[in-house]
Scaffold this motif. Structure first.
Motif, PDB file in Angstrom:
ATOM      1  N   LEU A   1       0.834  -1.180   0.010  1.00 47.47           N
ATOM      2  CA  LEU A   1       0.063   0.291  -0.033  1.00 47.47           C
ATOM      3  C   LEU A   1       0.910   1.177   0.160  1.00 47.47           C
ATOM      4  O   LEU A   1       2.129   1.221   0.805  1.00 47.47           O
ATOM      5  CB  LEU A   1      -1.074  -0.039   0.949  1.00 47.47           C
ATOM      6  N   LYS A   2       0.227   2.267  -0.605  1.00 44.16           N
ATOM      7  CA  LYS A   2       0.954   3.583  -0.713  1.00 44.16           C
ATOM      8  C   LYS A   2       0.162   4.843  -0.102  1.00 44.16           C
ATOM      9  O   LYS A   2      -0.941   4.475  -0.182  1.00 44.16           O
ATOM     10  CB  LYS A   2       1.422   3.863  -2.145  1.00 44.16           C
ATOM     11  N   PRO A   3       0.651   5.727   0.256  1.00 42.91           N
ATOM     12  CA  PRO A   3      -0.228   6.872   0.826  1.00 42.91           C
ATOM     13  C   PRO A   3      -1.206   7.364  -0.221  1.00 42.91           C
ATOM     14  O   PRO A   3      -2.361   7.729   0.199  1.00 42.91           O
ATOM     15  CB  PRO A   3       0.943   8.061   0.888  1.00 42.91           C
ATOM     16  N   GLU A   4      -0.923   7.191  -1.740  1.00 47.10           N
ATOM     17  CA  GLU A   4      -1.797   7.618  -2.592  1.00 47.10           C
ATOM     18  C   GLU A   4      -3.064   6.646  -2.943  1.00 47.10           C
ATOM     19  O   GLU A   4      -3.851   6.824  -3.568  1.00 47.10           O
ATOM     20  CB  GLU A   4      -1.226   7.842  -4.037  1.00 47.10           C
ATOM     21  N   ASP A   5      -2.965   5.528  -2.003  1.00 51.27           N
ATOM     22  CA  ASP A   5      -4.230   4.448  -1.972  1.00 51.27           C
ATOM     23  C   ASP A   5      -5.264   5.036  -1.089  1.00 51.27           C
ATOM     24  O   ASP A   5      -6.394   4.399  -0.854  1.00 51.27           O
ATOM     25  CB  ASP A   5      -3.753   3.303  -1.780  1.00 51.27           C
ATOM     26  N   THR A   6      -5.039   6.154  -0.261  1.00 54.00           N
ATOM     27  CA  THR A   6      -5.853   6.575   0.804  1.00 54.00           C
ATOM     28  C   THR A   6      -7.042   7.039   0.189  1.00 54.00           C
ATOM     29  O   THR A   6      -7.001   7.967  -0.744  1.00 54.00           O
ATOM     30  CB  THR A   6      -5.150   7.714   1.537  1.00 54.00           C
ATOM     31  N   ALA A   7      -8.102   6.486   0.555  1.00 53.57           N
ATOM     32  CA  ALA A   7      -9.413   6.598   0.065  1.00 53.57           C
ATOM     33  C   ALA A   7     -10.649   5.945   0.833  1.00 53.57           C
ATOM     34  O   ALA A   7     -10.197   5.141   1.584  1.00 53.57           O
ATOM     35  CB  ALA A   7      -9.444   6.472  -1.509  1.00 53.57           C
ATOM     36  N   VAL A   8     -11.805   6.363   0.504  1.00 52.79           N
ATOM     37  CA  VAL A   8     -12.943   5.539   0.833  1.00 52.79           C
ATOM     38  C   VAL A   8     -13.211   4.524  -0.290  1.00 52.79           C
ATOM     39  O   VAL A   8     -13.165   4.777  -1.497  1.00 52.79           O
ATOM     40  CB  VAL A   8     -14.270   6.241   1.177  1.00 52.79           C
ATOM     41  N   TYR A   9     -13.210   3.175  -0.115  1.00 53.99           N
ATOM     42  CA  TYR A   9     -13.264   2.350  -0.929  1.00 53.99           C
ATOM     43  C   TYR A   9     -14.791   1.614  -0.963  1.00 53.99           C
ATOM     44  O   TYR A   9     -15.482   1.314   0.055  1.00 53.99           O
ATOM     45  CB  TYR A   9     -12.399   1.100  -0.528  1.00 53.99           C
ATOM     46  N   TYR A  10     -15.332   1.455  -2.048  1.00 55.66           N
ATOM     47  CA  TYR A  10     -16.509   1.035  -2.138  1.00 55.66           C
ATOM     48  C   TYR A  10     -16.586  -0.136  -3.066  1.00 55.66           C
ATOM     49  O   TYR A  10     -15.882  -0.376  -4.003  1.00 55.66           O
ATOM     50  CB  TYR A  10     -17.481   2.006  -3.066  1.00 55.66           C
ATOM     51  N   CYS A  11     -17.622  -1.100  -2.894  1.00 50.62           N
ATOM     52  CA  CYS A  11     -17.868  -2.394  -3.699  1.00 50.62           C
ATOM     53  C   CYS A  11     -19.178  -1.889  -4.352  1.00 50.62           C
ATOM     54  O   CYS A  11     -20.150  -1.262  -3.785  1.00 50.62           O
ATOM     55  CB  CYS A  11     -17.894  -3.629  -2.822  1.00 50.62           C
ATOM     56  N   ALA A  12     -19.382  -2.695  -5.438  1.00 51.59           N
ATOM     57  CA  ALA A  12     -20.507  -2.242  -6.275  1.00 51.59           C
ATOM     58  C   ALA A  12     -20.845  -3.643  -7.153  1.00 51.59           C
ATOM     59  O   ALA A  12     -19.880  -4.552  -7.369  1.00 51.59           O
ATOM     60  CB  ALA A  12     -20.705  -1.299  -7.345  1.00 51.59           C
ATOM     61  N   ILE A  13     -22.005  -3.835  -7.452  1.00 53.20           N
ATOM     62  CA  ILE A  13     -22.420  -5.079  -8.436  1.00 53.20           C
ATOM     63  C   ILE A  13     -23.250  -4.384  -9.551  1.00 53.20           C
ATOM     64  O   ILE A  13     -23.922  -3.334  -9.475  1.00 53.20           O
ATOM     65  CB  ILE A  13     -23.163  -6.166  -7.893  1.00 53.20           C
ATOM     66  N   SER A  14     -23.107  -5.103 -10.599  1.00 53.99           N
ATOM     67  CA  SER A  14     -23.740  -4.934 -12.021  1.00 53.99           C
ATOM     68  C   SER A  14     -24.448  -5.828 -12.680  1.00 53.99           C
ATOM     69  O   SER A  14     -24.133  -6.979 -12.398  1.00 53.99           O
ATOM     70  CB  SER A  14     -22.876  -4.144 -12.842  1.00 53.99           C
ATOM     71  N   GLN A  15     -25.615  -5.373 -12.971  1.00 58.35           N
ATOM     72  CA  GLN A  15     -26.406  -6.791 -13.837  1.00 58.35           C
ATOM     73  C   GLN A  15     -26.347  -6.552 -15.255  1.00 58.35           C
ATOM     74  O   GLN A  15     -26.707  -7.360 -16.075  1.00 58.35           O
ATOM     75  CB  GLN A  15     -27.937  -6.389 -13.521  1.00 58.35           C
TER      76      GLN A  15
END
Length: 124
Positions: free
Chosen positions: A86-100
């Motif tokens: 991991l790098k400092p630039e990976d800092t974020a809110v991470y979301y999962c999602a699905i698609s039909q």
């Protein structure tokens, strides 16, 4: 109705690893693909990775290729994101999602359901 709940985020140091989980429930059997996105403050939501539900085929963004791995468990309907180096630039809110919809997409608007997000902070 589909529900997604992310977990596993936290504060780590550069070079560390984290594994994010996304528990899904509801009518997930109609989903064609699952993905992970992230959003840093002041930036647009960014595609990270996606995996097809049946074939397991995966795609990644160039920014995480070789460091992150997306996987799924069709038995317990959970999606994972293993994040290494991991790098400092990976800092974020991470979301999962699905698609039909069929076919891969890196566009957030092509995904139908989203989790609430989990914060990942990487210190230098």
């Amino acid at each position: 109705q589909v529900q997604l709940v992310e977990s596993g985020g936290g504060l780590v140091q550069a070079g560390d690893s984290l594994r994010l989980s996304c528990a899904t429930s509801g009518r997930t059997s109609s989903s064609q693909k699952m993905g992970w996105f992230r959003q840093a403050p002041g930036k647009e939501r960014e595609f990270i990775a996606a995996i097809r539900r049946t074939s397991g085929t995966r795609i990644y963004s160039d920014s995480v290729k070789g460091r992150f791995t997306i996987s799924k468990d069709n038995i317990d309907n959970t999606i994972y994101l293993q994040m290494n180096s991991l790098k400092p630039e990976d800092t974020a809110v991470y979301y999962c999602a699905i698609s039909q919809s069929a076919g891969f997409s890196r566009i957030a608007s092509d995904y139908d359901a989203w989790g609430q997000g989990t914060q990942v902070t990487v210190s230098s």
